[in-house]
Motif scaffolding. Structure first.
Motif, PDB file in Angstrom:
ATOM      1  N   VAL A  46       0.887  -0.989  -0.115  1.00 42.26           N
ATOM      2  CA  VAL A  46       0.067  -0.078   0.062  1.00 42.26           C
ATOM      3  C   VAL A  46       0.761   1.262  -0.088  1.00 42.26           C
ATOM      4  CG1 VAL A  46      -1.733   1.334   1.174  1.00 42.26           C
ATOM      5  CG2 VAL A  46      -1.698  -1.183   1.214  1.00 42.26           C
ATOM      6  N   VAL A  47       0.910   1.935  -0.970  1.00 49.54           N
ATOM      7  CA  VAL A  47       1.676   3.209  -1.109  1.00 49.54           C
ATOM      8  C   VAL A  47       0.673   4.544  -0.835  1.00 49.54           C
ATOM      9  CG1 VAL A  47       2.708   4.788  -2.685  1.00 49.54           C
ATOM     10  CG2 VAL A  47       3.075   2.207  -2.722  1.00 49.54           C
ATOM     11  N   GLU A  48       1.146   5.321  -0.067  1.00 54.00           N
ATOM     12  CA  GLU A  48       0.720   6.435   0.576  1.00 54.00           C
ATOM     13  C   GLU A  48       1.097   7.756   0.042  1.00 54.00           C
ATOM     14  OE1 GLU A  48      -1.681   6.558   4.541  1.00 54.00           O
ATOM     15  OE2 GLU A  48       0.460   7.605   4.904  1.00 54.00           O
ATOM     16  N   ARG A  49       0.516   8.638  -0.362  1.00 55.02           N
ATOM     17  CA  ARG A  49       0.910  10.040  -0.765  1.00 55.02           C
ATOM     18  C   ARG A  49       0.125  11.037   0.117  1.00 55.02           C
ATOM     19  NH1 ARG A  49      -0.658  13.055  -5.406  1.00 55.02           N
ATOM     20  NH2 ARG A  49      -2.499  12.233  -6.175  1.00 55.02           N
ATOM     21  N   GLU A  50       0.877  12.117   0.422  1.00 53.76           N
ATOM     22  CA  GLU A  50       0.198  13.279   0.972  1.00 53.76           C
ATOM     23  C   GLU A  50       0.554  14.319   0.119  1.00 53.76           C
ATOM     24  OE1 GLU A  50       1.542  14.955   4.835  1.00 53.76           O
ATOM     25  OE2 GLU A  50       0.377  13.160   5.373  1.00 53.76           O
ATOM     26  N   TYR A  51      -0.869  15.200   0.052  1.00 53.70           N
ATOM     27  CA  TYR A  51      -0.948  16.457  -0.899  1.00 53.70           C
ATOM     28  C   TYR A  51      -1.831  17.360  -0.253  1.00 53.70           C
ATOM     29  CZ  TYR A  51      -5.368  14.105  -2.226  1.00 53.70           C
ATOM     30  OH  TYR A  51      -6.509  13.664  -2.376  1.00 53.70           O
ATOM     31  N   ASP A  52      -1.551  18.887  -0.684  1.00 54.41           N
ATOM     32  CA  ASP A  52      -2.265  19.884  -0.181  1.00 54.41           C
ATOM     33  C   ASP A  52      -3.473  20.359  -0.865  1.00 54.41           C
ATOM     34  OD1 ASP A  52      -0.505  20.039   2.070  1.00 54.41           O
ATOM     35  OD2 ASP A  52       0.740  21.267   0.893  1.00 54.41           O
ATOM     36  N   VAL A  53      -4.741  20.470  -0.298  1.00 57.73           N
ATOM     37  CA  VAL A  53      -5.845  20.951  -1.096  1.00 57.73           C
ATOM     38  C   VAL A  53      -6.186  22.328  -0.474  1.00 57.73           C
ATOM     39  CG1 VAL A  53      -8.411  20.698  -1.501  1.00 57.73           C
ATOM     40  CG2 VAL A  53      -6.637  18.827  -1.330  1.00 57.73           C
ATOM     41  N   PHE A  54      -6.482  23.058  -1.300  1.00 51.35           N
ATOM     42  CA  PHE A  54      -6.703  24.664  -1.013  1.00 51.35           C
ATOM     43  C   PHE A  54      -8.226  24.743  -0.602  1.00 51.35           C
ATOM     44  CE2 PHE A  54      -8.108  29.124  -1.792  1.00 51.35           C
ATOM     45  CZ  PHE A  54      -7.275  29.748  -1.188  1.00 51.35           C
ATOM     46  N   VAL A  55      -8.585  25.535   0.578  1.00 52.61           N
ATOM     47  CA  VAL A  55      -9.936  25.478   1.069  1.00 52.61           C
ATOM     48  C   VAL A  55     -10.158  27.115   1.141  1.00 52.61           C
ATOM     49  CG1 VAL A  55     -11.495  25.119   3.199  1.00 52.61           C
ATOM     50  CG2 VAL A  55      -9.534  23.545   2.502  1.00 52.61           C
ATOM     51  N   PRO A  56     -10.950  27.554  -0.098  1.00 54.93           N
ATOM     52  CA  PRO A  56     -11.276  29.023  -0.265  1.00 54.93           C
ATOM     53  C   PRO A  56     -12.111  29.527   1.163  1.00 54.93           C
ATOM     54  CG  PRO A  56     -12.182  27.524  -2.117  1.00 54.93           C
ATOM     55  CD  PRO A  56     -11.656  26.880  -0.971  1.00 54.93           C
ATOM     56  N   LYS A  57     -12.717  28.827   1.847  1.00 57.80           N
ATOM     57  CA  LYS A  57     -13.676  29.361   2.837  1.00 57.80           C
ATOM     58  C   LYS A  57     -12.593  30.130   4.032  1.00 57.80           C
ATOM     59  CE  LYS A  57     -16.759  28.316   6.646  1.00 57.80           C
ATOM     60  NZ  LYS A  57     -17.955  27.471   6.896  1.00 57.80           N
ATOM     61  N   TYR A  58     -11.313  29.322   4.348  1.00 64.63           N
ATOM     62  CA  TYR A  58     -10.486  29.652   5.061  1.00 64.63           C
ATOM     63  C   TYR A  58      -9.167  30.016   4.543  1.00 64.63           C
ATOM     64  CZ  TYR A  58     -13.683  26.932   8.316  1.00 64.63           C
ATOM     65  OH  TYR A  58     -14.813  26.276   8.825  1.00 64.63           O
ATOM     66  N   ASP A  59      -9.134  30.049   3.444  1.00 64.36           N
ATOM     67  CA  ASP A  59      -8.076  30.667   2.546  1.00 64.36           C
ATOM     68  C   ASP A  59      -6.721  30.042   3.187  1.00 64.36           C
ATOM     69  OD1 ASP A  59      -6.991  32.511   0.675  1.00 64.36           O
ATOM     70  OD2 ASP A  59      -6.540  33.728   2.232  1.00 64.36           O
ATOM     71  N   ARG A  60      -6.851  28.784   3.349  1.00 60.71           N
ATOM     72  CA  ARG A  60      -5.691  27.964   3.825  1.00 60.71           C
ATOM     73  C   ARG A  60      -5.669  26.683   2.978  1.00 60.71           C
ATOM     74  NH1 ARG A  60      -6.918  30.930   8.295  1.00 60.71           N
ATOM     75  NH2 ARG A  60      -5.136  31.637   9.485  1.00 60.71           N
ATOM     76  N   TYR A  61      -4.624  25.827   3.256  1.00 55.48           N
ATOM     77  CA  TYR A  61      -4.486  24.562   2.610  1.00 55.48           C
ATOM     78  C   TYR A  61      -4.473  23.420   3.631  1.00 55.48           C
ATOM     79  CZ  TYR A  61      -2.445  26.710  -1.342  1.00 55.48           C
ATOM     80  OH  TYR A  61      -2.387  27.269  -2.816  1.00 55.48           O
ATOM     81  N   MET A  62      -5.224  22.468   3.221  1.00 53.27           N
ATOM     82  CA  MET A  62      -5.316  21.378   4.201  1.00 53.27           C
ATOM     83  C   MET A  62      -4.591  20.106   3.754  1.00 53.27           C
ATOM     84  SD  MET A  62      -9.269  19.928   4.646  1.00 53.27           S
ATOM     85  CE  MET A  62      -9.973  19.140   3.274  1.00 53.27           C
TER      86      MET A  62
END
Length: 108
Positions: A46-62
């Motif tokens: 099982v290969v896991e990768r982490e990435y960032d998603v922009f959340v416009p409501k909070y103007d941040r990345y999660m």
């Protein structure tokens, strides 16, 4: 044998039909880099990768993660924590459509 990607061939050998180097499995589509999260299954990791998603409501990345079941040919000696490069293939089972093509970095 060249598989159409700019990756180095593994040191080991295998008799696996589903190996892009020693068998007759063709690779196509996406090439992804990730970390091996689990090696509990037979010929599958099982290969896991982490990435960032922009959340416009909070103007941040999660941070988000995705886990992919990947075929691991016998010519690769993989352990948890290794960084690997995987490539998309035809469906190998219900959940596997990717295969390990390169061990980028192992645990020291």
């Amino acid at each position: 044998m060249a598989i159409g990607l700019n990756v180095s061939e593994p040191d080991g050998t295998c008799a696996d039909e589903s190996c892009p180097f020693h068998g007759n499995l063709s690779v196509r589509g996406q090439v992804i880099e990730g970390e091996v999260a689990s090696t509990a299954m037979d010929k599958t990791v099982v290969v896991e990768r982490e990435y960032d998603v922009f959340v416009p409501k909070y103007d941040r990345y999660m941070k988000r993660r995705s886990r992919v079941s990947v075929h691991a040919p016998d010519c690769f000696d993989l352990t948890e924590g290794d960084t690997v490069r995987i490539a998309e293939t035809r469906p190998l089972s219900k959940t596997k459509s990717h295969v390990v093509v390169e061990l980028v970095e192992g645990e020291e």
